[in-house]
Design a protein around this motif. Structure first.
Motif, short mmCIF file in Angstrom:
data_model
loop_
_atom_site.label_atom_id
_atom_site.label_comp_id
_atom_site.label_asym_id
_atom_site.label_seq_id
_atom_site.Cartn_x
_atom_site.Cartn_y
_atom_site.Cartn_z
N LEU A 197 13.89 -11.64 -7.63
CA LEU A 197 13.48 -12.85 -8.33
C LEU A 197 12.07 -12.71 -8.88
O LEU A 197 11.75 -13.17 -9.98
N ALA A 198 11.19 -12.08 -8.10
CA ALA A 198 9.79 -11.88 -8.49
C ALA A 198 9.14 -10.90 -7.53
O ALA A 198 9.67 -10.59 -6.46
N VAL A 199 7.96 -10.42 -7.93
CA VAL A 199 7.11 -9.61 -7.07
C VAL A 199 5.78 -10.34 -6.92
O VAL A 199 5.13 -10.70 -7.91
N LEU A 200 5.38 -10.58 -5.67
CA LEU A 200 4.10 -11.21 -5.36
C LEU A 200 3.11 -10.12 -4.97
O LEU A 200 3.39 -9.33 -4.06
N ILE A 201 1.97 -10.07 -5.63
CA ILE A 201 0.96 -9.06 -5.35
C ILE A 201 -0.15 -9.67 -4.50
O ILE A 201 -0.60 -10.78 -4.78
N ASP A 220 12.49 -7.95 5.58
CA ASP A 220 12.58 -6.50 5.77
C ASP A 220 11.25 -5.92 5.31
O ASP A 220 10.97 -5.85 4.11
N LEU A 221 10.41 -5.54 6.28
CA LEU A 221 9.15 -4.90 5.95
C LEU A 221 9.46 -3.45 5.64
O LEU A 221 9.72 -2.64 6.53
N LEU A 222 9.48 -3.12 4.35
CA LEU A 222 9.96 -1.81 3.92
C LEU A 222 8.99 -0.69 4.30
O LEU A 222 9.42 0.41 4.64
N SER A 238 5.06 -2.79 1.32
CA SER A 238 6.03 -3.56 0.55
C SER A 238 6.93 -4.32 1.51
O SER A 238 7.32 -3.78 2.55
N CYS A 239 7.24 -5.56 1.16
CA CYS A 239 7.99 -6.43 2.06
C CYS A 239 9.02 -7.22 1.26
O CYS A 239 8.67 -7.88 0.27
N LEU A 240 10.27 -7.18 1.69
CA LEU A 240 11.34 -7.92 1.05
C LEU A 240 11.61 -9.20 1.83
O LEU A 240 11.77 -9.17 3.05
N VAL A 241 11.66 -10.33 1.11
CA VAL A 241 11.95 -11.63 1.71
C VAL A 241 13.25 -12.15 1.08
O VAL A 241 13.34 -12.23 -0.15
N LEU A 261 12.57 -11.95 -2.88
CA LEU A 261 11.20 -11.73 -3.33
C LEU A 261 10.69 -10.43 -2.74
O LEU A 261 11.01 -10.08 -1.60
N LEU A 262 9.85 -9.73 -3.51
CA LEU A 262 9.16 -8.56 -2.98
C LEU A 262 7.67 -8.88 -2.94
O LEU A 262 7.12 -9.37 -3.92
#
Length: 249
Positions: free
Chosen positions: A50-54, A4-6, A14-17, A24-25
């Motif tokens: 679970l985590a945020v990847l920058i 879901d590409l927010l 921001s993108c939710l996987v 994951l965000l």
């Protein structure tokens, strides 16, 4: 897996996987109000992450660090003072829940560097690449053959040059440390997409120097010029304040 590409663009990214119950965000740009509402729209709370990847330190990718400060953060670059993170580097790979995450070097003028991600949940693979002036040849083998791509298609060169932006800004965007234009994005995708690929979301489109129609036209023309049939791929364009979602893949 599902994406879901927010939000996607110069005002926030921001993108939710999602894989099963694991989420994951990638990046946390946009406004607090919009990002909170977008997560709620896909039935996710910040504490579910679970985590945020920058990817990098530009504000349109990290403006809501405070919102996700209690979630494990992974970044190649320094973030705001007091924000705790796990340091990652291009070429690294690590495991989070069901995800095997590979860090991909990109070329963008952000302090501390910029990276993309290849995410594999054991069943399917996502490649996330935005904010890069070009895609290094060394990365293409790693990027090839994913089930889904979120891939930058920032601008149409002719439309960019016709804007009222100052020349130094146009030159920055066009440079090797700027953003991928539509034609270069399409050409790169035509080299790494395979028959396994089901979904492509063209991302980080410029409001001023691009349109979804131009990006999609360039994508199809890029594949046709290589004699490739893209009819089996669902292609969409990400938007600034509308969620763009894949099917399960």
């Amino acid at each position: 897996m599902r994406v879901d590409l927010l939000c996607s663009g110069s005002k926030g990214n921001s993108c939710l996987v999602t894989s099963g119950d694991a989420r994951l965000l990638i990046d946390c740009g946009s406004t607090k109000r919009y990002l909170t509402q977008a997560l709620a729209q896909v039935d996710v709370r910040v504490e579910d992450l679970l985590a945020v990847l920058i990817t990098h330190s530009h504000s349109d990718h990290i403006s809501q660090l405070k919102l996700v400060k209690d979630v494990p953060l992974f970044s190649c670059c320094e973030l705001k003072e007091g924000v705790r993170k796990h340091r990652i580097m291009p070429g690294d790979w690590f495991i989070l829940g069901p995800f095997r995450i590979t860090v991909i070097a990109l070329s963008h003028d952000a302090p501390g560097g910029c990276v993309g991600y290849k995410i594999d949940d054991g069943t399917s693979t996502l490649v996330y690449v935005t904010d890069t002036g070009f895609v290094p040849n060394a990365a293409r083998d790693v990027l090839a053959g994913a089930d889904a791509y979120v891939f930058e298609s920032n601008h149409d060169v002719e439309k960019l040059m016709a804007t009222n932006r100052p020349m130094y800004l146009k030159q920055r965007i066009l440079s090797a440390s700027g953003h991928l234009n539509n034609a270069d994005s399409a050409h790169c995708l035509s080299e790494i997409v395979t028959g396994k690929t089901k979904e492509v979301i063209l991302a980080h489109l410029s409001d001023e120097a691009n349109t979804p129609d131009l990006a999609l036209e360039a994508f199809h023309e890029g594949f046709a010029s290589q004699g490739l049939n893209d009819s089996g791929i669902r292609v969409q364009c990400g938007q600034q304040k509308v969620i763009t979602s894949t099917e399960e893949f």
